[in-house]
Scaffold this motif. Structure first.
Motif, PDB file in Angstrom:
ATOM      1  N   LEU A 211       0.455  -5.668  14.029  1.00  0.00           N
ATOM      2  CA  LEU A 211      -0.832  -5.837  13.684  1.00  0.00           C
ATOM      3  C   LEU A 211      -1.370  -5.458  12.520  1.00  0.00           C
ATOM      4  O   LEU A 211      -2.346  -6.149  11.847  1.00  0.00           O
ATOM      5  CB  LEU A 211      -1.809  -5.185  14.940  1.00  0.00           C
ATOM      6  N   ALA A 212      -1.138  -4.077  12.022  1.00  0.00           N
ATOM      7  CA  ALA A 212      -1.396  -3.593  10.975  1.00  0.00           C
ATOM      8  C   ALA A 212      -1.018  -4.193   9.680  1.00  0.00           C
ATOM      9  O   ALA A 212      -1.414  -4.131   8.633  1.00  0.00           O
ATOM     10  CB  ALA A 212      -0.970  -1.973  11.102  1.00  0.00           C
ATOM     11  N   THR A 213       0.134  -5.166   9.909  1.00  0.00           N
ATOM     12  CA  THR A 213       0.468  -5.880   8.600  1.00  0.00           C
ATOM     13  C   THR A 213      -0.539  -7.167   8.451  1.00  0.00           C
ATOM     14  O   THR A 213      -0.460  -7.537   7.223  1.00  0.00           O
ATOM     15  CB  THR A 213       1.742  -6.497   8.804  1.00  0.00           C
ATOM     16  N   THR A 214      -1.227  -7.371   9.301  1.00  0.00           N
ATOM     17  CA  THR A 214      -2.082  -8.640   9.093  1.00  0.00           C
ATOM     18  C   THR A 214      -3.609  -8.363   9.386  1.00  0.00           C
ATOM     19  O   THR A 214      -4.259  -9.008   8.664  1.00  0.00           O
ATOM     20  CB  THR A 214      -1.924  -9.736  10.023  1.00  0.00           C
ATOM     21  N   HIS A 215      -3.849  -7.174   9.864  1.00  0.00           N
ATOM     22  CA  HIS A 215      -5.583  -6.691  10.026  1.00  0.00           C
ATOM     23  C   HIS A 215      -5.378  -5.424   9.678  1.00  0.00           C
ATOM     24  O   HIS A 215      -4.602  -4.540  10.076  1.00  0.00           O
ATOM     25  CB  HIS A 215      -5.842  -7.050  11.275  1.00  0.00           C
ATOM     26  N   GLN A 216      -6.640  -5.004   9.238  1.00  0.00           N
ATOM     27  CA  GLN A 216      -6.880  -3.394   8.902  1.00  0.00           C
ATOM     28  C   GLN A 216      -6.946  -2.966  10.304  1.00  0.00           C
ATOM     29  O   GLN A 216      -8.144  -3.530  11.045  1.00  0.00           O
ATOM     30  CB  GLN A 216      -7.924  -3.295   7.979  1.00  0.00           C
ATOM     31  N   ILE A 217      -6.589  -1.779  10.749  1.00  0.00           N
ATOM     32  CA  ILE A 217      -6.773  -1.017  12.054  1.00  0.00           C
ATOM     33  C   ILE A 217      -7.465   0.314  12.089  1.00  0.00           C
ATOM     34  O   ILE A 217      -7.250   0.931  11.079  1.00  0.00           O
ATOM     35  CB  ILE A 217      -5.621  -1.269  12.974  1.00  0.00           C
ATOM     36  N   LYS A 218      -7.874   0.565  13.091  1.00  0.00           N
ATOM     37  CA  LYS A 218      -8.204   2.018  13.091  1.00  0.00           C
ATOM     38  C   LYS A 218      -7.949   2.636  14.551  1.00  0.00           C
ATOM     39  O   LYS A 218      -7.843   1.835  15.612  1.00  0.00           O
ATOM     40  CB  LYS A 218      -9.724   2.491  12.809  1.00  0.00           C
ATOM     41  N   LEU A 219      -7.599   3.824  14.731  1.00  0.00           N
ATOM     42  CA  LEU A 219      -7.231   4.376  16.048  1.00  0.00           C
ATOM     43  C   LEU A 219      -8.309   5.444  16.034  1.00  0.00           C
ATOM     44  O   LEU A 219      -8.779   6.250  15.380  1.00  0.00           O
ATOM     45  CB  LEU A 219      -5.785   5.041  16.113  1.00  0.00           C
ATOM     46  N   LEU A 220      -8.829   5.512  17.377  1.00  0.00           N
ATOM     47  CA  LEU A 220      -9.871   6.358  17.938  1.00  0.00           C
ATOM     48  C   LEU A 220      -9.311   8.041  18.169  1.00  0.00           C
ATOM     49  O   LEU A 220      -8.202   7.903  18.906  1.00  0.00           O
ATOM     50  CB  LEU A 220     -10.550   5.946  19.174  1.00  0.00           C
ATOM     51  N   SER A 221      -9.922   8.819  17.555  1.00  0.00           N
ATOM     52  CA  SER A 221      -9.440  10.194  17.959  1.00  0.00           C
ATOM     53  C   SER A 221     -10.345  10.728  18.783  1.00  0.00           C
ATOM     54  O   SER A 221     -11.609  10.728  18.875  1.00  0.00           O
ATOM     55  CB  SER A 221      -9.548  11.053  16.643  1.00  0.00           C
TER      56      SER A 221
END
Length: 336
Positions: A211-221
């Motif tokens: 997913l991270a190769t095609t879209h900018q992602i974030k993870l919740l902390s």
């Protein structure tokens, strides 16, 4: 036309020899001949870490345990895997320790106790809560009113999601629930079918990397307060910090709950077979590390420290053989 007796005898002899040859080939197998014992290893989806880990295990077993043929099977993961062991549809299973705990107690997803035994601990899972970078979801409280995938039905991810969210005061009726596999999570986030996908899996996992190769992602902390609430209600969940850069575009350290994973069998597995499997795995562990780097945590010491179900007698034998002390609470009833 009458076939001469001599010719009939030759034909009969040839047919008999052919049948005997087929039977001999069918009856032989393994490295030393004899009947092959087939083992099914229940793993998870192809988008997680269980499947490649289980495949590497199968390769070691097939090469180093005589007369055994192991195969890694795609499944719905932990909860289903416990049931597969109970029904003997699988002989080895990869499971999250919270599900192991519920299974041996006969609670939560299980209406009766299952007599599971631990072969060894694998590695810790990290509770990934993933969304896209431009999403307005920035904290766990922001899940309210959103479309959230809590994991595939019968998976350890859904079990953990249910409990973690419950500890934070979040119930399923506060958001739109999707129950998707890891691979489906990736596609649904990519197509904006869901707002948030949850993975309980060892990092880094291929589906999130994809997913991270095609879209900018974030993870919740998780905040300190949130972690305290989770641990207070479910003490088998620890805290884990994910290093910055583990996934493309996630440049800050992420804190979230974690849970160890274990390789489990039913107590009915023979001591000799369990011993040979454990010995083969630990003597050839680098073959698993080459497939999944998180297997570096697969050690005898971590197995004793993190097991929540009694060890199998075959595992006890191996650990004592290499000089480790096995605590009494991990000695199974059949050895007492």
């Amino acid at each position: 036309m009458v076939v001469p007796f001599r010719n009939r005898f030759r034909v009969l002899l040839a047919v008999t020899l052919s049948i005997l040859l087929v039977l001999a080939v069918a009856g032989c197998g393994g490295q030393g001949g004899g009947k092959v014992q087939r083992l099914s290893i229940a793993t998870g989806s192809t988008g997680g870490t269980y499947y490649p880990y289980g495949g590497a295990m199968a390769g070691i077993i097939n090469k180093h345990v005589q007369g055994v043929e192991a195969t890694a099977e795609v499944t719905g993961a932990s909860v289903e895997n416990a049931r597969l062991l109970d029904s003997n549809e699988a002989q080895i299973a990869l499971m999250m320790n919270d599900v192991v705990y519920h299974a041996i107690k006969g609670e939560q997803a299980f209406n009766k106790p299952i007599e599971l035994r631990t072969l060894f601990a694998m590695y810790p899972h990290f509770f990934h809560v993933v969304t896209l970078k431009d999403s307005k979801v920035n904290s766990m409280a922001d899940l309210k009113g959103k479309k959230v995938s809590v994991g595939a039905p019968g998976s350890g991810t859904e079990t953990m999601a249910n409990q973690v969210l419950n500890a934070l005061g979040l119930s399923y009726d506060q958001f739109q629930v999707f129950r998707l596999s890891f691979t489906e999570n990736t596609e649904a986030l990519r197509d904006k079918v869901i707002d948030v996908g949850i993975w309980s899996v060892g990092p880094p996992t291929s589906s999130i990397m994809d997913l991270a190769t095609t879209h900018q992602i974030k993870l919740l902390s998780f905040s300190k307060e949130e972690m305290a609430k989770v641990h207070e209600k479910y003490p088998y969940y620890g805290e884990m910090k994910l290093e910055a850069g583990t996934y493309k575009g996630v440049d800050e350290e992420i804190t979230a709950p974690s849970v160890w994973n274990s390789v489990m069998v039913h107590k009915n597995m023979s001591e000799d077979l369990a011993y040979k499997i454990v010995k083969a795995i630990f003597e050839n562990k680098e073959e698993i590390v080459q497939v999944y780097s998180g297997a570096k945590y697969t050690t005898p010491e971590n197995s004793i420290q993190n097991a929540v179900a009694p060890l199998h007698p075959g595992a006890v034998k191996y650990f004592k053989e290499i000089g480790l002390e096995v605590p009494q609470h991990l000695i199974p009833p059949e050895m007492k």
